[in-house]
Design a protein around this motif. Structure first.
Motif: not given
Lengths: 287, 310
Positions: A88-92, A95-97, A99-100, A171-172, A175, B1, B33, B302
């Motif tokens: 859900l929050l993978r895009k930059a 709002i997403n940042v 929420a993360r 999330l890592g 990427t 990652m 990302t 990480y």
């Protein structure tokens, strides 16, 4: 020279980690006297006998089941929810940042502190949880005092606290996976659901395995939230292995028996750690 | 990652001459990302869902703050009053009931000492394992890494006995020294030192620098970003520690903040406004630290992942 540089760290590990681990095995073969060490009695495997025959209260098998309940829920729930949230929050984007940040914020709070807040949320008469229940038309629940709801309540708190960590790991992982494959799949007419299961998930599998192992090790050792929220109760309904170890040793003063529990916990953790080493190795190869 | 990619990214960054900011790059990259555009419906729903998830996770923190400024009468009603009453007297009330300053002081002293020790031991051992040759290196490294597999709960019983034998029970020492070396720290610094070009140290050697000078004046300054991660990791561990100090101490004079908070909960268990005030003023420093150093926290995740690799 090199030895002098390593010595301080090595000394600390030998005296407070490696030595004590060996010592735990020794203690587990004794009827250990809390107040007077002169009365320590070597009993061989009698403490392990007590594990097997279930003569202690609660029986060891019950403790394992309780731990299995908690670990299972944390691993399945934690992995599924954090993977979904990472997707859900993978895009930059702002709002997403944000929420993360909110999700990870829960993870950095001290367990003692936020356990207290959640005991308040689960308050049987005035709690926020029961307000939500009342919206759903469900009568008040004595969350932490009811043997059916105590464990789910601790699990809800623990998920709230741990999911931020695993979400960031996912999330890592996201990427590093190929965007070209996903684009190709979309050109071929895949919908989002098919794309996830057939393209994204297979590439993410090593990370999923890593998260599963890490969260099983962590939840196997969970202690503070049980101490704060339920004290292992009602009865022994939330007395997991980590909590039992503390309770047997420092409350019931059955040190030898608790040491045997510690040996079991150690064994499971080492097995999981080896599994983890293997999966991270293969993770490195795939990346 | 995977951790390998993290170190590779670092190595690449270093080769490109961005020596001082490799970790920031790693952190920033994962935090922001670029993703793939999904379907149109998803694009419309996604921001709403993201906001909902974020708020859901904030609810307990908000509820803590709201209760901390509620009036006592409001707390004991159902359904609960959701709007704050702005009664800040709860803070003064809670502050007066426990030796909070002592607890805070102890936590700062303990966490500070642990961080200092961990930085020194990690620098030294990480340097030796990365760049020096000596007999038994492999075995010793394995020994250090194996320390990571031992759960803290397993160590409670034997260390409780050891603490009493050493006369360290109920002291600062038992809360500091056992945590003065970190597998995570040693591993992270070793990995970092391995990425440094050998020529750097050859040049220093030509100038007549011994290993100690090389470590503290050449290698340590370059390792600053890794050192921040290690320091943060140890600091957080120390601040949030509960079961160890709870078992190893008994007097308020040496107990840290979380143990003090637990004791306060034990005696004031139904004073929810006071409790939430106490939870707030003991936890807000950590939340502030997180908000300021977010990138390092995320990179640290990480790093932890990396520390498990043999």
């Amino acid at each position: 020279m090199a030895y002098l540089l390593i010595l301080p760290a090595l000394l600390i590990f030998l005296v407070f980690t490696i030595g004590p681990t060996v010592f735990t095995f020794v203690v587990s073969t004794f009827k250990w006297n809390w107040l007077n060490p002169d009365q320590n009695k070597f009993v061989g495997l009698a403490n392990y006998q007590m594990l097997v025959d279930g003569s202690q209260d609660p029986p060891f098998a019950a403790t394992l089941l309780t731990s299995g309940y908690f670990v299972g829920a944390m691993v399945v729930g934690g992995t599924a929810i954090s993977l979904a949230m990472a997707m859900l929050l993978r895009k930059a984007g702002r709002i997403n940042v944000a929420a993360r940040t909110a999700v990870f914020l829960a993870h950095v709070t001290p367990l003692v502190a936020t356990s207290i807040v959640w005991v308040w949320i689960f308050n049987p008469r005035f709690g926020l949880a029961n307000l939500v229940m009342s919206w759903l038309g469900i009568p008040n629940i004595d969350w932490l005092g009811n043997s059916r709801f105590a464990m789910p309540a601790v699990i809800i708190y623990s998920l709230w606290h741990e999911i931020g960590f695993t979400t960031v790991i996912f999330l890592g992982g996201l990427t590093t996976i190929s965007t070209e494959l996903a684009e190709a799949a979309r050109l071929d007419g895949c919908n989002a659901w098919q794309e996830f299961w057939n393209v994204t998930f297979p590439q993410l599998r090593p990370v999923v395995i890593f998260v599963i192992v890490v969260s099983s090790v962590a939840s196997l050792q969970a202690f503070t939230q049980f101490f704060m929220m339920t004290g292992g109760g009602p009865g022994f309904d939330t007395a997991t292995l980590g909590f039992q170890l503390y309770q047997q040793a420092f409350v019931f003063r059955k040190t030898g028996y608790a040491a045997a529990l510690a040996v079991v916990l150690f064994g499971i953790t080492v097995a999981l750690s080896i599994l983890q080493l293997r999966t991270t190795r293969s993770l490195g190869r795939n990346a | 990652m995977s951790p390998t990619t993290a170190t590779q990214t670092n190595a690449q960054a270093i080769r490109r001459g961005r020596l001082l900011r490799p970790l920031r790059i790693a952190g920033g990259r994962t935090w922001h990302t670029p993703g793939n555009p999904n379907g149109r419906v998803a694009q419309l729903l996604q921001p709403g869902a993201a906001v909902a998830v974020g708020l859901l996770f904030l609810v307990p923190i908000l509820w803590m703050l709201i209760t901390s400024v509620a009036s006592d009468a409001d707390v004991f009603t159902f359904p609960p009053r959701l709007w704050p009453a702005w009664d800040f007297s709860n803070y003064a009330k809670a502050w007066g009931k426990s030796p909070w300053l002592t607890y805070f002081g102890n936590t700062v002293l303990i966490a500070g000492s642990v961080v200092l020790l961990v930085l020194i031991t990690s620098l030294m051992a990480g340097f030796a394992f990365a760049l020096m040759r000596f007999r038994g290196k492999g075995v010793l490294f394995l020994l250090v890494m194996s320390a990571m597999m031992v759960p803290q709960t397993v160590l409670l019983i034997p260390n409780f006995i050891i603490a009493q034998k050493l006369g360290w029970y109920d002291t600062y020492l038992i809360q500091i020294v056992p945590w003065g070396a970190s597998v995570f720290g040693i591993f992270l610094l070793r990995q970092f030192f391995l990425t440094l070009p050998k020529e750097l140290f050859e040049a220093a050697e030509m100038d007549g620098a011994g290993p100690l000078r090389m470590l503290f004046s050449v290698a340590a300054p370059l390792a600053a970003p890794s050192l921040v991660l290690v320091a943060l990791n140890s600091f957080m561990g120390s601040w949030n520690a509960f079961v160890w100090p709870y078992i190893m101490t008994k007097s308020d004079a040496v107990r840290p903040i979380e143990v003090g908070l637990q004791a306060f909960y034990g005696t004031e268990g139904t004073d929810w406004t006071g409790l939430c005030a106490a939870v707030s003023f003991t936890t807000l420093p950590i939340i502030a630290l997180f908000l300021f150093l977010q990138k390092y926290f995320v990179t640290g995740v990480y790093g932890t992942q990396g520390s498990v690799r043999g």
